[in-house]
Design an enzyme around this catalytic site. Structure first.
Site, short mmCIF file in Angstrom:
data_model
loop_
_atom_site.label_atom_id
_atom_site.label_comp_id
_atom_site.label_asym_id
_atom_site.label_seq_id
_atom_site.Cartn_x
_atom_site.Cartn_y
_atom_site.Cartn_z
CD GLU A 78 -6.99 -4.05 4.15
OE1 GLU A 78 -6.31 -4.54 5.07
OE2 GLU A 78 -6.76 -4.25 2.94
CG ASP A 117 -1.81 -1.12 1.39
OD1 ASP A 117 -1.84 -1.97 0.50
OD2 ASP A 117 -2.50 -1.19 2.43
#
Length: 453
Positions: free
Chosen positions: A195, A17
């Site tokens: 998320e 990420d």
């Protein structure tokens, strides 16, 4: 796999990420989930790279490393120009990172701070960490921004209770003490954990009198193309509560940031004006990322995308434009094909068409489009893990499209269609030189290459 030319990859080891995207003093800072000790998902720390143009990146030493007490999960970074946290000395400006601290002993996920007074080169963890603890093992991914509106001016944190499929919002005056504001969800796509949320304002069709807020939520699994994906919701935010214009009742009602399988955990930069809202995502999918061929590094980012809101099919929807610097024009070969040196922006016109992307030592993959949809077929992909091969379909708005833009790089393709209202991102294990040509099945003259750089 051959390393991409215009998509950021770490020199070595694992990356996923994007974190802490922030623009400061003429530089774009990209922090990211990083394992400094190997090519597997472990030892999570914040890696660091910076750029002045969002295409050419310089990698820096690890910014915030894991230790025996905690792993450093996803989060965000802000420029604390008012020194609200008190981390900056005279003549200094502090960058403050807000990250998820995962306790090695308990597994509890809480929110913590680190700060830098040398433009992100070195970081110090705040001695009072954690600053927000719900005693949860799934409370993570804080996106913090400065809010100014009718309710006042303060910091807002948007985070998730991942398993509960809920976005939770908090406010603070100093980044250290936080109070609960509200929650959103579950709603829309809920077939996986939530998320990496983001929340930001955009003007509809450029009209500053019509500003909406966009809530971005990543989902794994349950994405529109299988595995990881990212949905978004357009609505209003009054400094306390986010309210959706049209609350999505299911995944079928959801809007998607990208219709391909390889665009996940995307978040936008702090430090830029709203009309330059810019997002980068992780270009992979948890369905196969851990099994991707190991070349001493794993993980790449998407190209940066400039976001906007436009009226599409009668309502505001996200649009995206790739942020790429101009390159040299490429001329066609005598047979009409284009030999590419590994990366290109290709602008095409034609409501129906098909192109084949191939290399001598890699797969042939086909991109087809019609007034109704764009189809990308990578079933011929080899030497990659299941369930990577497959056919990806992206439905188009009712008004269809007349042009599309392709960002082709070693190992990937990003498609921007319908003036950016639809995007599709796919990894493709190309190596060597890429050849673009119209398929024999396409009608003569049905495709026009407006520009290829």
């Amino acid at each position: 796999m051959t390393r991409p030319l215009v998509h950021f990859t770490p020199a070595r080891n694992w990356m996923n990420d994007p974190n802490g995207l922030v623009f400061h003093d003429g530089r774009y800072h990209l922090f990211f989930q990083y394992n400094p000790q190997g090519t597997v998902h472990a030892n999570m720390s914040w890696g660091h790279a910076s750029s002045t143009d969002l295409v050419t990146w310089t990698e820096h030493p690890v910014a915030i490393p894991f230790d025996e007490h905690e792993q450093i999960f996803s989060g965000s970074a802000v420029v604390d120009t008012g020194n609200t946290a008190g981390f900056a000395g005279p003549g200094e400006t502090a960058l403050v990172a807000i990250y998820t601290s995962v306790s090695e002993s308990t597994g509890i996920q809480s929110q913590a701070l680190a700060y830098s007074v040398d433009d992100g080169e070195t970081w110090t963890k705040y001695a009072g960490n954690p600053v927000l603890d719900r005693e949860s093992t799934d409370f993570r991914d804080p996106k913090v921004f400065r809010y100014a509106g009718p309710a006042g001016e303060y910091w807002v944190m948007v985070a998730v209770e991942a398993v509960d499929r809920q976005v939770v919002l908090y406010r603070s005056d100093d980044l250290k003490q936080w109070s609960f504001l509200s929650a959103y969800g579950p709603a829309g796509a809920v077939d996986g954990i939530w998320e990496c949320p983001d929340l930001f304002p955009l003007a509809v069709d450029g009209d500053l009198e019509d500003v909406r807020w966009v809530l971005v939520i990543s989902l794994n699994p349950g994405g529109i193309a299988g595995g990881s994906g990212t949905q978004y919701v357009v609505g209003a935010f009054d400094g306390v509560t986010f309210t959706a214009d049209q609350p999505p009742g299911s995944a079928e009602d959801a809007d998607w940031l990208d219709h391909g399988p390889d665009c996940y955990a995307g978040v936008s930069f702090n430090g830029l004006p709203d009309d330059r809202r810019t997002l980068i995502a992780w270009m992979s999918n948890w369905e196969y990322a851990r099994d991707w061929p190991d070349e001493g590094w794993r993980g790449a980012m998407t190209i940066a995308r400039r976001l906007g809101l436009a009226t599409v099919d009668g309502r505001p929807q996200l649009i995206a434009e790739p942020v790429v610097t101009a390159g040299a024009a490429v001329a066609p070969e005598t047979d009409g094909s284009f030999a590419l040196p590994g990366a290109a922006r290709i602008d095409l016109t034609g409501v129906t068409g098909e192109v084949v992307l191939a290399s001598e030592d890699g797969p042939r993959v086909v991109l087809r489009w019609s007034p109704d949809e764009v189809v990308f077929d990578r079933t011929s992909a080899t030497a990659v893990p299941d369930p990577f091969p497959g056919v990806q379909r992206m439905p188009l708005p009712a008004e269809g499209m007349e042009a599309l833009t392709l960002i082709v790089d070693r190992g990937s393709i990003e498609v921007f269609a319908a003036d950016g209202a639809r995007t599709l991102t796919c990894l493709v294990p190309w190596t060597g030189q890429i050849v673009l040509s119209a398929s024999p099945g396409a009608e003569p003259g049905s495709i026009e290459v407006r520009s290829l750089t």
